[in-house]
Design a protein around this motif. Sequence first.
Motif, PDB file in Angstrom:
ATOM      1  N   TYR A 171      -2.497  -5.267  10.439  1.00  0.00           N
ATOM      2  CA  TYR A 171      -3.279  -5.766   9.298  1.00  0.00           C
ATOM      3  C   TYR A 171      -3.697  -4.580   8.428  1.00  0.00           C
ATOM      4  CZ  TYR A 171      -7.282  -4.246  12.149  1.00  0.00           C
ATOM      5  OH  TYR A 171      -8.156  -3.497  12.903  1.00  0.00           O
ATOM      6  N   LEU A 172      -4.003  -4.869   7.179  1.00  0.00           N
ATOM      7  CA  LEU A 172      -4.503  -3.848   6.262  1.00  0.00           C
ATOM      8  C   LEU A 172      -6.014  -3.764   6.418  1.00  0.00           C
ATOM      9  CD1 LEU A 172      -4.236  -1.868   3.911  1.00  0.00           C
ATOM     10  CD2 LEU A 172      -4.239  -3.810   2.351  1.00  0.00           C
ATOM     11  N   ALA A 173      -6.490  -2.626   6.915  1.00  0.00           N
ATOM     12  CA  ALA A 173      -7.918  -2.475   7.177  1.00  0.00           C
ATOM     13  C   ALA A 173      -8.691  -2.047   5.931  1.00  0.00           C
ATOM     14  CB  ALA A 173      -8.143  -1.451   8.295  1.00  0.00           C
ATOM     15  N   GLU A 174      -8.091  -1.136   5.137  1.00  0.00           N
ATOM     16  CA  GLU A 174      -8.831  -0.586   3.996  1.00  0.00           C
ATOM     17  C   GLU A 174      -7.861   0.043   3.006  1.00  0.00           C
ATOM     18  OE1 GLU A 174     -12.684   2.345   3.107  1.00  0.00           O
ATOM     19  OE2 GLU A 174     -12.077   1.925   5.181  1.00  0.00           O
ATOM     20  N   PHE A 175      -8.172  -0.104   1.723  1.00  0.00           N
ATOM     21  CA  PHE A 175      -7.363   0.477   0.656  1.00  0.00           C
ATOM     22  C   PHE A 175      -8.288   0.990  -0.430  1.00  0.00           C
ATOM     23  CE2 PHE A 175      -4.442  -0.454  -3.163  1.00  0.00           C
ATOM     24  CZ  PHE A 175      -3.853   0.792  -3.082  1.00  0.00           C
ATOM     25  N   ASP A 176      -8.134   2.270  -0.786  1.00  0.00           N
ATOM     26  CA  ASP A 176      -8.979   2.852  -1.828  1.00  0.00           C
ATOM     27  C   ASP A 176      -8.331   4.141  -2.304  1.00  0.00           C
ATOM     28  OD1 ASP A 176     -11.305   3.440  -3.456  1.00  0.00           O
ATOM     29  OD2 ASP A 176     -12.487   2.262  -2.041  1.00  0.00           O
ATOM     30  N   THR A 177      -9.036   4.874  -3.157  1.00  0.00           N
ATOM     31  CA  THR A 177      -8.531   6.186  -3.544  1.00  0.00           C
ATOM     32  C   THR A 177      -8.398   7.046  -2.301  1.00  0.00           C
ATOM     33  OG1 THR A 177     -10.737   7.115  -3.893  1.00  0.00           O
ATOM     34  CG2 THR A 177      -9.691   6.030  -5.785  1.00  0.00           C
ATOM     35  N   THR A 178      -7.455   7.959  -2.331  1.00  0.00           N
ATOM     36  CA  THR A 178      -7.240   8.830  -1.170  1.00  0.00           C
ATOM     37  C   THR A 178      -8.500   9.625  -0.852  1.00  0.00           C
ATOM     38  OG1 THR A 178      -4.890   8.973  -1.635  1.00  0.00           O
ATOM     39  CG2 THR A 178      -5.825  10.737  -0.288  1.00  0.00           C
ATOM     40  N   GLU A 179      -9.165  10.108  -1.884  1.00  0.00           N
ATOM     41  CA  GLU A 179     -10.403  10.870  -1.676  1.00  0.00           C
ATOM     42  C   GLU A 179     -11.439  10.035  -0.919  1.00  0.00           C
ATOM     43  OE1 GLU A 179     -13.733  13.413  -4.241  1.00  0.00           O
ATOM     44  OE2 GLU A 179     -12.249  12.177  -5.288  1.00  0.00           O
TER      45      GLU A 179
ATOM     46  N   ILE B 131     -10.898   7.323   1.013  1.00  0.00           N
ATOM     47  CA  ILE B 131     -10.439   6.995   2.372  1.00  0.00           C
ATOM     48  C   ILE B 131     -10.692   8.149   3.329  1.00  0.00           C
ATOM     49  CG2 ILE B 131      -8.353   6.630   3.779  1.00  0.00           C
ATOM     50  CD1 ILE B 131      -9.240   4.074   2.442  1.00  0.00           C
ATOM     51  N   PHE B 132     -10.477   9.376   2.853  1.00  0.00           N
ATOM     52  CA  PHE B 132     -10.590  10.518   3.758  1.00  0.00           C
ATOM     53  C   PHE B 132     -11.982  11.143   3.787  1.00  0.00           C
ATOM     54  CE2 PHE B 132      -6.013  10.160   3.534  1.00  0.00           C
ATOM     55  CZ  PHE B 132      -5.627  10.473   4.833  1.00  0.00           C
ATOM     56  N   SER B 133     -12.812  10.877   2.781  1.00  0.00           N
ATOM     57  CA  SER B 133     -14.135  11.503   2.770  1.00  0.00           C
ATOM     58  C   SER B 133     -15.267  10.521   3.037  1.00  0.00           C
ATOM     59  CB  SER B 133     -14.386  12.212   1.433  1.00  0.00           C
ATOM     60  OG  SER B 133     -14.419  11.276   0.369  1.00  0.00           O
ATOM     61  N   ASP B 134     -15.076   9.266   2.628  1.00  0.00           N
ATOM     62  CA  ASP B 134     -16.171   8.303   2.773  1.00  0.00           C
ATOM     63  C   ASP B 134     -15.633   6.878   2.922  1.00  0.00           C
ATOM     64  OD1 ASP B 134     -18.761   7.281   2.848  1.00  0.00           O
ATOM     65  OD2 ASP B 134     -18.871   7.082   0.657  1.00  0.00           O
TER      66      ASP B 134
ATOM     67  N   GLU C 191     -13.296   1.879  11.601  1.00  0.00           N
ATOM     68  CA  GLU C 191     -11.980   2.140  12.193  1.00  0.00           C
ATOM     69  C   GLU C 191     -11.182   3.135  11.338  1.00  0.00           C
ATOM     70  OE1 GLU C 191      -9.438  -1.476  12.129  1.00  0.00           O
ATOM     71  OE2 GLU C 191     -10.964  -2.312  10.792  1.00  0.00           O
ATOM     72  N   THR C 192     -11.359   3.069  10.011  1.00  0.00           N
ATOM     73  CA  THR C 192     -10.705   4.047   9.148  1.00  0.00           C
ATOM     74  C   THR C 192     -11.255   5.440   9.413  1.00  0.00           C
ATOM     75  OG1 THR C 192     -10.603   2.328   7.439  1.00  0.00           O
ATOM     76  CG2 THR C 192     -10.068   4.572   6.763  1.00  0.00           C
ATOM     77  N   ARG C 193     -12.569   5.532   9.495  1.00  0.00           N
ATOM     78  CA  ARG C 193     -13.200   6.826   9.763  1.00  0.00           C
ATOM     79  C   ARG C 193     -12.721   7.425  11.077  1.00  0.00           C
ATOM     80  NH1 ARG C 193     -17.531   8.689   7.329  1.00  0.00           N
ATOM     81  NH2 ARG C 193     -18.087   6.600   6.607  1.00  0.00           N
ATOM     82  N   ASP C 194     -12.625   6.574  12.108  1.00  0.00           N
ATOM     83  CA  ASP C 194     -12.168   7.055  13.402  1.00  0.00           C
ATOM     84  C   ASP C 194     -10.733   7.584  13.326  1.00  0.00           C
ATOM     85  OD1 ASP C 194     -14.560   6.443  14.569  1.00  0.00           O
ATOM     86  OD2 ASP C 194     -13.872   4.579  15.514  1.00  0.00           O
ATOM     87  N   TYR C 195      -9.895   6.898  12.543  1.00  0.00           N
ATOM     88  CA  TYR C 195      -8.486   7.308  12.444  1.00  0.00           C
ATOM     89  C   TYR C 195      -8.350   8.618  11.681  1.00  0.00           C
ATOM     90  CZ  TYR C 195      -3.457   7.124  11.853  1.00  0.00           C
ATOM     91  OH  TYR C 195      -2.114   7.440  11.890  1.00  0.00           O
ATOM     92  N   VAL C 196      -8.984   8.731  10.525  1.00  0.00           N
ATOM     93  CA  VAL C 196      -8.773   9.918   9.690  1.00  0.00           C
ATOM     94  C   VAL C 196      -9.468  11.148  10.250  1.00  0.00           C
ATOM     95  CG1 VAL C 196      -8.395   8.533   7.620  1.00  0.00           C
ATOM     96  CG2 VAL C 196     -10.671   9.444   8.075  1.00  0.00           C
TER      97      VAL C 196
END
Length: 270
Positions: A242-250, A252-255, A260-265
């Motif tokens: 499934y698609l968990a989150e979609f946003d600007t790369t900045e 996704i990786f900073s905030d 689950e996204t935070r844990d992955y990155v």
Amino acid sequence: MVDTSPMNTTATDVVLRAKDCDIYYGSYKAVRDVSIDIPKNKVTAFIGPSGCGKSTVLRCFNRLNDLIESFHLEGKMTYHGQDLYAPDVDPVEVRRRIGMVFQKPNPFPKTIYDNIAYGPRINNFKGDLDELVETSLRRAALWDEVKDKLQESGFSLSGGQQQRLCIARTIAVQPEVVLMDEPCSALDPISTLKVEELMKELTQDYTIIIVTHNMQQATRVADFTAFYNAQVVEGAGGKVGYLAEFDTTEKIFSDPAMEETRDYVTGRFG
């Protein structure tokens, strides 16, 4: 359902759109409930663990999954508002407009020149073929390296050059979108950087979606990033992506918005 459309895209600059898409192989639901807008002339990266549906979704955009007999899609995928899976849509034409570069370089067993000229010839290109070959190789940052050996085999090139040859071959048929499925995974670091630089340059004329397991690569090349995940669903026959989150790369990786996204990155994942 989480709204996964990036905040600063508008209806006019969305090239591809998936809305409430479920992807099946037979009765097995491989990916569920994907809604995403792909912005024009940007690089969008798909990241996430193995088996979460990144490549499956990517291949839906140019109907490559049609080649798998048990595949079917529920929901809607559109290209400039046109339903990609409408009965009157020709998958071959879809693949001309939405090109594909694969994980391993796969030049045709032909000369460098004929690798580039093959697609335009079968599409009845009426212009100056020599000029198109040169332009495509220049856009792929390969012309200076091969201009004196256009009649040699594509297999005579290094792995990194072969991948840029495949990119040149893809853009020679003048698509609008280029899909890239882990295009650097078989390349050395220097070749990888050349392909990454090329991706950024190509956004002047093309929209690019890249699947990558390399998060540093996503931060270097992508304007937007989609994080996919998967979960075991009882009775589903396996993991469902499934698609968990979609946003600007900045973002996704900073905030990121999702834990689950935070844990992955940050490398704390699973």
